[in-house]
Write an enzyme that holds these catalytic residues in place. Structure first.
Site, PDB file in Angstrom:
ATOM      1  N   LYS A  37      -6.491 -38.868 -84.310  1.00  0.00           N
ATOM      2  CA  LYS A  37      -6.672 -38.906 -82.721  1.00  0.00           C
ATOM      3  C   LYS A  37      -5.379 -38.658 -81.954  1.00  0.00           C
ATOM      4  CE  LYS A  37      -5.957 -44.065 -82.586  1.00  0.00           C
ATOM      5  NZ  LYS A  37      -6.431 -45.306 -82.745  1.00  0.00           N
ATOM      6  N   TYR A 265      20.665 -36.199 -60.962  1.00  0.00           N
ATOM      7  CA  TYR A 265      19.950 -36.942 -59.893  1.00  0.00           C
ATOM      8  C   TYR A 265      20.349 -38.328 -59.698  1.00  0.00           C
ATOM      9  CZ  TYR A 265      16.678 -33.031 -59.858  1.00  0.00           C
ATOM     10  OH  TYR A 265      16.017 -31.816 -59.985  1.00  0.00           O
TER      11      TYR A 265
HETATM   12  C1  LIG Z   1      -6.180 -46.038 -83.819  1.00  0.00           C
HETATM   13  C2  LIG Z   1      -6.983 -46.608 -84.834  1.00  0.00           C
HETATM   14  C3  LIG Z   1      -6.637 -46.760 -86.182  1.00  0.00           C
HETATM   15  C4  LIG Z   1      -5.404 -46.663 -86.597  1.00  0.00           C
HETATM   16  O1  LIG Z   1      -4.246 -47.409 -86.327  1.00  0.00           O
HETATM   17  P1  LIG Z   1      -2.700 -47.394 -86.971  1.00  0.00           P
HETATM   18  O2  LIG Z   1      -2.096 -48.783 -86.459  1.00  0.00           O
HETATM   19  O3  LIG Z   1      -2.187 -46.378 -86.045  1.00  0.00           O
HETATM   20  O4  LIG Z   1      -2.921 -47.148 -88.055  1.00  0.00           O
HETATM   21  C5  LIG Z   1      -7.759 -47.278 -86.857  1.00  0.00           C
HETATM   22  N1  LIG Z   1      -8.906 -47.860 -86.527  1.00  0.00           N
HETATM   23  C6  LIG Z   1      -9.076 -47.719 -85.092  1.00  0.00           C
HETATM   24  C7  LIG Z   1     -10.495 -48.199 -84.759  1.00  0.00           C
HETATM   25  C8  LIG Z   1      -8.258 -47.065 -84.291  1.00  0.00           C
HETATM   26  O5  LIG Z   1      -8.705 -46.900 -83.124  1.00  0.00           O
END
Ligand SMILES: *Cc1c(COP(=O)(O)O)cnc(C)c1O
Length: 386
Positions: A37, A265
């Site tokens: 994601k 800045y």
């Molecule tokens: C983002 C997510 C993960 C992965 O989490 P990490 O801590 O980056 O391994 C797993 N399950 C769900 C439902 C998520 O939203």
């Protein structure tokens, strides 16, 4: 890369290494879902997905329908679970068309899916989310059986998995982790006792995957560890992981300044001695947080160099006083390794009071992603834009 002022290097060899390490850690029957994601946590979803699948992952996890479609359009055929909730008939039609796997969190949502799929004359595998203590998505665990039964009774839906998400798996104190585990177990036992077919089960994120194999079930959903970072220091000893992302930029100007000269800045840095400084072509619009102003260091020729004054939108300044004749065009490492020194997303996260996940996701698309270090090719030949 020759024409770029700054870029993100993605080491696909390190990614392959991490996925293989994780695969070896899992029981042979446990699937590895690579969570890609948010454009694979800023690493570039398509290249990461392809590499992770080639290295042994069998599922992909995304947050949104569009993220799933992006992978399908790239020709990726592996199963893709949408971890976020989807509701509208348009979303459901897109999910069916692109063969994505949705997460269902309520009976009402399941009803909408069933009706929309009926109008399309389609069936879909669905994944039921149970809330065991995260208080985000999912049916409360006490109502898991009712939920599973309700979805079971609906036409056009096939329950492919039941899952939950952990809120504190990175905490060295496992009290809440095991409370959630216990609730998940109770919910499953009730489903079993109700003589409902038991689908595949999954619970673990990166932290739980590293922390305890009894949390793995049929699949683990790993994001952060895939990218070579650890969810918490106490989990570092479990597996040797390698950071996948490095961030680099070029020196664009070098100058000598006198004592009393203000830099950037607000003149939040004022030289108290003669100094050499360099301007570098990367700034907060690229993902270097402005709150690191006057606090971060970068690496040049294997040495740490302090950043001076405010980080600006597209540029920042570095102290070159200890460097012998710094040159325009020289490459500075903002995140990554240079010789014996390394700066990690954890270093930035600690300075900022946040987590490495947010640092990785912060690198913007203005920076090209460049793949380096693919196996079996020479380094020169293996540099390509992704
Ligand atoms: C983002 C997510 C993960 C992965 O989490 P990490 O801590 O980056 O391994 C797993 N399950 C769900 C439902 C998520 O939203």
């Amino acid at each position: 890369m020759q024409c770029d002022r700054a870029w993100v290097e993605i080491n696909l060899e390190a990614l392959t290494h991490n996925v293989r390490q994780l695969k070896q850690w899992l029981a042979p029957k446990t699937d590895l879902m690579a969570v890609v994601k948010a454009d694979a946590y800023g690493h570039g979803a398509i290249a990461v997905a392809r590499t992770a699948l080639a290295a042994g992952a069998t599922w992909l996890g995304v947050a949104t329908v569009s993220e799933g479609i992006q992978l399908r359009r790239a020709g990726i055929e592996a199963p893709i679970l949408i971890l976020g909730a989807t509701h509208t008939p348009d979303q459901i039609r897109a999910i069916a068309y692109w063969r994505l796997d949705p997460t269902l969190c309520t009976p009402q949502q399941a009803q909408t899916f069933s009706e929309t799929l009926a109008s399309l004359d389609r069936h879909l595998p669905v994944h039921l989310k149970i809330d065991t203590g995260m208080s985000r998505l999912g049916m409360p665990w006490q109502e898991a059986v009712k939920f599973v039964q309700a979805v079971q009774d609906l036409p056009h839906l096939r329950i492919a998995s039941v899952y939950s998400h952990l809120a504190t798996a990175d905490d060295p104190d496992p009290t809440i982790l095991y409370q959630q585990h216990q609730r998940f177990e109770v919910a499953i036992a009730q489903v079993r006792a109700a003589n409902l077919p038991l689908p595949r089960l999954h619970l673990a994120n990166s932290a739980a995957t590293l922390a305890d194999r009894s949390l793995h079930y049929d699949m683990v959903r790993v994001g952060l560890a895939t990218y070579g970072l650890y969810p918490a220091p106490h989990l570092r000893s479990v597996l040797p992981l390698r950071p996948v992302m490095q961030v680099k930029a070029r020196i664009t100007q070098v100058k000598h300044i006198q004592p009393g000269t203000g830099v950037s800045y607000g003149h939040r840095f004022v030289a108290d001695r003669p100094m050499d400084i360099a301007t570098v072509g990367i700034g907060y619009a690229d993902g270097v947080p402005r709150n690191l102003s006057n606090r971060m260091t970068a690496l040049l020729r294997g040495q740490p160099v302090a950043q001076l004054g405010s980080v600006t939108m597209d540029q920042l300044m570095l102290d070159m006083t200890s460097i012998d004749q710094p040159q325009v065009g020289e490459i500075v490492t903002l995140l990554g390794r240079d010789g014996a020194q390394a700066i990690t997303a954890d270093d930035w996260a600690e300075l900022l009071g946040t987590i490495s996940w947010e640092i990785l996701c912060g690198f913007k698309h203005r920076l090209p992603r460049v793949a380096v270090g693919q196996p079996q090719t020479s380094r020169e030949a293996s540099i390509l834009r992704i």
